[in-house]
Design a protein around this motif. Structure first.
Motif, short mmCIF file in Angstrom:
data_model
loop_
_atom_site.label_atom_id
_atom_site.label_comp_id
_atom_site.label_asym_id
_atom_site.label_seq_id
_atom_site.Cartn_x
_atom_site.Cartn_y
_atom_site.Cartn_z
N GLU A 103 29.78 -11.77 44.06
CA GLU A 103 29.24 -12.60 44.93
C GLU A 103 27.85 -12.14 45.46
O GLU A 103 27.64 -11.06 45.58
N ASP A 120 36.16 -11.75 48.78
CA ASP A 120 35.55 -10.78 49.59
C ASP A 120 36.25 -9.45 49.22
O ASP A 120 36.42 -8.49 49.83
N ASP A 176 32.97 -8.39 46.66
CA ASP A 176 32.29 -8.96 47.83
C ASP A 176 30.76 -8.54 47.96
O ASP A 176 30.29 -7.49 47.24
MG MG Z 1 32.18 -13.43 51.75
#
Ligand code: MG
Ligand code: C2E
Ligand code: MG
Ligand code: MG
Length: 266
Positions: free
Chosen positions: A233, A177, A199
């Protein structure tokens, strides 16, 4: 209107407390019964689509509520300390799966497990992890540890020491993150980590797109310079993947490449 909104608020708060109470009352039995399962989500090289690893994500198949997402129970477990028992189980399942793949002579990919901030401060963590990889006869670099950046920022001294010891043992550390809320670039400069997971907020559409892209580019450049691998991500669309590629980010994870699925399905 005022009256009814108060009633509504009370109702949902009441429901929330009841839910939490049920969670607390059932977690121990669920752990013993095997209601916590692992799902796997692929991590890929964007340019080729090649599988480079997978993240292990817990799911609770609850006897009353059905499938519950970690967002609904991890914070509760972090509060009452149960998180460590659950994470131990998840890590062990990951190790057992790697062992199974080896026994079946399949090609192995590293598995990344999540580590809660609370786990880091558990005195047995390093020993438990070492014992586990020995028991299942796997290499430490096959088990990656995802630690959220927010955990890293707070109490950085002790955190850094634990991370350093884990790395010395051969575990691969992924900062999870990265950029969410905290985005302290100075953690990057003292970075005892191997992988940086950017993130999913960075890829969200909305205001300040240009600005977010600039920060993303900055983070990617910096990471490349430090020889830290970057994984984006939450990649859901092809245009996001293309953008990342042109920015020099080689790896990604997200619905575009695959959703989390039960480990047998994976
Ligand atoms: Mg996350
Ligand atoms: P995380 O470690 O950042 O995991 C990524 C989350 O993003 C996962 O949610 C995943 O399903 C979701 N995701 C993946 N690709 C996409 C995408 O393309 N779009 C969107 N919108 N979301 C995507 P999940 O499985 O609900 O897990 C939420 C968080 O719960 C995790 O965030 C992690 O912090 C925590 N968690 C999950 N499993 C464990 C565990 O075994 N132990 C601990 N301590 N925490 C866990
Ligand atoms: Mg993670
Ligand atoms: Mg993450």
């Amino acid at each position: 209107v005022f009256g009814s909104s108060i009633a509504f608020y009370n109702e949902s708060l009441r429901e929330r407390l009841l839910f939490e109470q049920r969670i607390l009352n059932t977690m121990e039995d669920s752990l013993k019964r095997g209601d916590f399962q692992i799902y796997l989500q692929p991590k890929v090289e964007i340019a080729t689509g090649k599988l480079i690893g997978a993240e292990v994500l817990v799911r609770w198949i609850h006897p009353e509520f059905g499938l519950i997402s970690p967002g609904d129970f991890i914070p509760i477990f972090e509060n009452n300390g149960f998180i460590y028992s659950m994470d131990l189980l998840v890590w062990e399942k990951a190790c057992a799966l790697l062992r199974k793949w080896k026994d079946e002579k399949r090609e192995c990919i590293p598995l990344s497990v999540n580590v809660s901030r609370r786990d880091i401060y558990h005195e047995d963590m390093i020993q438990n992890l070492s014992d586990m990889i020995q028991k299942y006869r796997i290499q430490p670099e096959e088990l990656h540890l995802e630690i959220t950046e927010s955990a890293y920022v707070k109490n950085s001294q002790q955190m850094r020491e634990v991370i350093m010891r884990l790395r010395k043992l051969g575990f691969i550390i992924e900062m999870d993150d990265f950029g969410k809320g905290y985005s302290s670039l100075n953690t990057l400069s003292e970075l005892p980590v191997d992988v940086l997971k950017m993130d999913l907020e960075f890829l969200r559409q909305g205001e300040n797109t240009k600005q977010r892209e600039q920060i993303m580019q900055f983070v990617i450049n910096l990471a490349n310079e430090f020889k830290v691998l970057v994984i984006a991500e939450g990649v859901e669309r092809a245009d996001q993947a293309d953008l990342l590629k042109t920015m020099g980010c080689r790896y990604a994870q997200g619905y575009l490449f695959g959703r989390p699925v039960p480990s047998e399905e994976f």
